[in-house]
Design a protein around this motif. Structure first.
Motif, PDB file in Angstrom:
ATOM      1  N   GLY A  43       7.754  -4.046   3.916  1.00 39.20           N
ATOM      2  CA  GLY A  43       7.252  -5.275   3.833  1.00 39.20           C
ATOM      3  C   GLY A  43       6.284  -5.516   2.507  1.00 39.20           C
ATOM      4  N   PHE A  44       6.281  -4.424   1.504  1.00 40.99           N
ATOM      5  CA  PHE A  44       5.433  -4.541   0.313  1.00 40.99           C
ATOM      6  C   PHE A  44       6.165  -5.555  -0.445  1.00 40.99           C
ATOM      7  CE2 PHE A  44       3.379  -0.858   2.166  1.00 40.99           C
ATOM      8  CZ  PHE A  44       2.035  -1.044   1.773  1.00 40.99           C
ATOM      9  N   ILE A  45       5.811  -6.306  -1.438  1.00 41.29           N
ATOM     10  CA  ILE A  45       6.403  -7.156  -2.309  1.00 41.29           C
ATOM     11  C   ILE A  45       7.070  -6.240  -3.232  1.00 41.29           C
ATOM     12  CG2 ILE A  45       4.991  -9.012  -1.853  1.00 41.29           C
ATOM     13  CD1 ILE A  45       3.325  -8.191  -4.679  1.00 41.29           C
ATOM     14  N   PRO A  46       8.051  -6.446  -3.754  1.00 40.77           N
ATOM     15  CA  PRO A  46       8.861  -5.881  -4.882  1.00 40.77           C
ATOM     16  C   PRO A  46       7.794  -5.385  -5.991  1.00 40.77           C
ATOM     17  CG  PRO A  46      10.227  -7.488  -4.257  1.00 40.77           C
ATOM     18  CD  PRO A  46       8.832  -7.880  -3.713  1.00 40.77           C
ATOM     19  N   HIS A  47       7.950  -3.866  -6.361  1.00 43.24           N
ATOM     20  CA  HIS A  47       7.057  -3.668  -7.632  1.00 43.24           C
ATOM     21  C   HIS A  47       5.520  -3.780  -7.286  1.00 43.24           C
ATOM     22  CE1 HIS A  47      10.894  -2.979  -9.437  1.00 43.24           C
ATOM     23  NE2 HIS A  47      11.332  -4.583  -9.475  1.00 43.24           N
ATOM     24  N   SER A  48       5.208  -3.816  -6.176  1.00 48.94           N
ATOM     25  CA  SER A  48       3.731  -3.751  -5.890  1.00 48.94           C
ATOM     26  C   SER A  48       2.882  -2.684  -6.326  1.00 48.94           C
ATOM     27  CB  SER A  48       3.682  -3.845  -4.269  1.00 48.94           C
ATOM     28  OG  SER A  48       2.352  -3.436  -3.760  1.00 48.94           O
ATOM     29  N   PRO A  49       1.897  -3.020  -7.139  1.00 46.05           N
ATOM     30  CA  PRO A  49       1.166  -1.942  -7.575  1.00 46.05           C
ATOM     31  C   PRO A  49       0.508  -1.317  -6.503  1.00 46.05           C
ATOM     32  CG  PRO A  49       0.672  -4.082  -8.616  1.00 46.05           C
ATOM     33  CD  PRO A  49       1.563  -4.166  -7.500  1.00 46.05           C
ATOM     34  N   LEU A  50       0.047  -1.712  -5.470  1.00 49.74           N
ATOM     35  CA  LEU A  50      -0.753  -1.023  -4.416  1.00 49.74           C
ATOM     36  C   LEU A  50       0.528  -0.121  -3.679  1.00 49.74           C
ATOM     37  CD1 LEU A  50      -3.146  -0.953  -2.989  1.00 49.74           C
ATOM     38  CD2 LEU A  50      -2.394  -2.825  -1.369  1.00 49.74           C
ATOM     39  N   ALA A  51       1.662  -0.573  -3.455  1.00 45.47           N
ATOM     40  CA  ALA A  51       2.666   0.360  -2.868  1.00 45.47           C
ATOM     41  C   ALA A  51       2.924   1.516  -3.941  1.00 45.47           C
ATOM     42  CB  ALA A  51       4.134  -0.289  -2.599  1.00 45.47           C
ATOM     43  N   GLN A  52       3.197   1.336  -5.201  1.00 48.26           N
ATOM     44  CA  GLN A  52       3.116   2.309  -6.257  1.00 48.26           C
ATOM     45  C   GLN A  52       2.133   3.305  -6.010  1.00 48.26           C
ATOM     46  OE1 GLN A  52       3.900   0.207  -9.570  1.00 48.26           O
ATOM     47  NE2 GLN A  52       5.907  -0.094  -9.396  1.00 48.26           N
ATOM     48  N   GLU A  53       0.852   2.914  -6.012  1.00 45.71           N
ATOM     49  CA  GLU A  53      -0.147   3.774  -6.087  1.00 45.71           C
ATOM     50  C   GLU A  53      -0.117   4.699  -4.624  1.00 45.71           C
ATOM     51  OE1 GLU A  53      -3.797   5.842  -6.749  1.00 45.71           O
ATOM     52  OE2 GLU A  53      -2.483   4.569  -8.100  1.00 45.71           O
ATOM     53  N   LEU A  54       0.284   3.771  -3.496  1.00 47.77           N
ATOM     54  CA  LEU A  54       0.293   4.616  -2.206  1.00 47.77           C
ATOM     55  C   LEU A  54       1.254   5.690  -2.564  1.00 47.77           C
ATOM     56  CD1 LEU A  54      -0.704   4.750   0.664  1.00 47.77           C
ATOM     57  CD2 LEU A  54       1.109   2.784   1.155  1.00 47.77           C
ATOM     58  N   ARG A  55       2.565   5.419  -3.115  1.00 51.53           N
ATOM     59  CA  ARG A  55       3.706   6.334  -3.179  1.00 51.53           C
ATOM     60  C   ARG A  55       3.051   7.537  -3.853  1.00 51.53           C
ATOM     61  NH1 ARG A  55       6.790   1.799  -3.384  1.00 51.53           N
ATOM     62  NH2 ARG A  55       8.380   1.666  -1.964  1.00 51.53           N
ATOM     63  N   ARG A  56       2.502   7.313  -4.962  1.00 47.09           N
ATOM     64  CA  ARG A  56       1.754   8.449  -5.627  1.00 47.09           C
ATOM     65  C   ARG A  56       0.966   9.153  -5.026  1.00 47.09           C
ATOM     66  NH1 ARG A  56      -2.259   9.400  -9.132  1.00 47.09           N
ATOM     67  NH2 ARG A  56      -3.581   7.766  -8.543  1.00 47.09           N
ATOM     68  N   GLN A  57      -0.123   8.665  -4.248  1.00 44.24           N
ATOM     69  CA  GLN A  57      -1.076   9.484  -3.393  1.00 44.24           C
ATOM     70  C   GLN A  57      -0.274  10.237  -2.211  1.00 44.24           C
ATOM     71  OE1 GLN A  57      -4.180   9.966  -3.899  1.00 44.24           O
ATOM     72  NE2 GLN A  57      -4.564   8.519  -5.381  1.00 44.24           N
ATOM     73  N   VAL A  58       0.740   9.597  -1.719  1.00 43.44           N
ATOM     74  CA  VAL A  58       1.397  10.350  -0.657  1.00 43.44           C
ATOM     75  C   VAL A  58       2.231  11.564  -1.324  1.00 43.44           C
ATOM     76  CG1 VAL A  58       3.274  10.225   1.070  1.00 43.44           C
ATOM     77  CG2 VAL A  58       1.751   8.438   1.050  1.00 43.44           C
ATOM     78  N   GLN A  59       2.667  11.302  -2.555  1.00 46.45           N
ATOM     79  CA  GLN A  59       3.427  12.762  -3.013  1.00 46.45           C
ATOM     80  C   GLN A  59       2.357  13.988  -3.247  1.00 46.45           C
ATOM     81  OE1 GLN A  59       5.337  11.051  -6.678  1.00 46.45           O
ATOM     82  NE2 GLN A  59       6.917  10.297  -5.472  1.00 46.45           N
ATOM     83  N   ARG A  60       1.161  13.439  -3.442  1.00 44.36           N
ATOM     84  CA  ARG A  60       0.118  14.654  -3.512  1.00 44.36           C
ATOM     85  C   ARG A  60      -0.244  15.106  -2.265  1.00 44.36           C
ATOM     86  NH1 ARG A  60      -4.800  12.354  -6.062  1.00 44.36           N
ATOM     87  NH2 ARG A  60      -5.406  14.397  -5.790  1.00 44.36           N
ATOM     88  N   SER A  61       0.072  14.608  -1.147  1.00 46.13           N
ATOM     89  CA  SER A  61      -0.119  15.121   0.300  1.00 46.13           C
ATOM     90  C   SER A  61       0.743  15.820   0.887  1.00 46.13           C
ATOM     91  CB  SER A  61      -0.695  13.956   1.077  1.00 46.13           C
ATOM     92  OG  SER A  61       0.458  13.325   1.477  1.00 46.13           O
TER      93      SER A  61
END
Length: 169
Positions: A43-61
């Motif tokens: 449901g995130f808009i394409p190229h969403s900065p918020l989704a990109q940040e979420l992906r980045r943080q999840v990769q660290r978890s």
């Protein structure tokens, strides 16, 4: 008082403050512990900065991000993501002197089986920013930094809420 005495007095104060903080139960925030292994974002808009940040943080978890929602333990469904800026204060001549920046995310959490883990939740962040036409370039950079800080804070809040999720048996 000699410089050496002053330095030893200051270091004694730092040791005392550390002892007091540890005695009261103070502890730095740790990484959240998740009760599931995989996560999907929908449901995130394409190229969403918020989704990109979420992906980045999840990769660290300890979680693993999967593209297919059917293979995920938990699915974040973004229903609405909005960034906006409104004027808060103006001069008598109509020039804007203060902006309010807003970040809004409406989302819900569900399991791959369709169980609602967290109903629709609204996440709202705001920042106020003074503005001056004479420093427009600097204020543009400040706005970008504030937007980035709100985005990081929103992802941190979302991840802490994910840590509280327990999957149904």
């Amino acid at each position: 008082m000699k410089r050496r005495d002053l330095l030893s007095f200051a270091s004694l104060g730092a040791v005392g403050a550390t002892g007091l903080l540890s005695a009261c139960g103070f502890e730095l925030r740790k990484e959240p512990v998740y009760h599931f292994k995989t996560l999907a974002l929908t449901g995130f808009i394409p190229h969403s900065p918020l989704a990109q940040e979420l992906r980045r943080q999840v990769q660290r978890s300890t979680m693993r991000l999967v593209e297919d929602p059917n293979r995920a333990d938990v699915i974040i469904e973004a229903e609405r993501e909005v960034r906006d800026k409104t004027s808060v204060a103006t001069t008598a001549a109509g020039q804007i002197t203060e902006w309010q920046l807003r970040l809004s995310l409406d989302y819900s959490l569900r399991s791959a089986g369709g169980d609602i883990l967290l109903p629709r939740t609204e996440l709202r962040l705001t920042r106020d920013m003074n503005y001056s036409e004479s420093a427009a370039l600097a204020k543009e950079q400040e706005e970008a930094a504030l937007q980035k800080a709100m985005q990081v804070e929103a992802v941190g809040l979302l991840l802490r809420r994910l840590a509280a999720v327990h999957l149904p048996n």
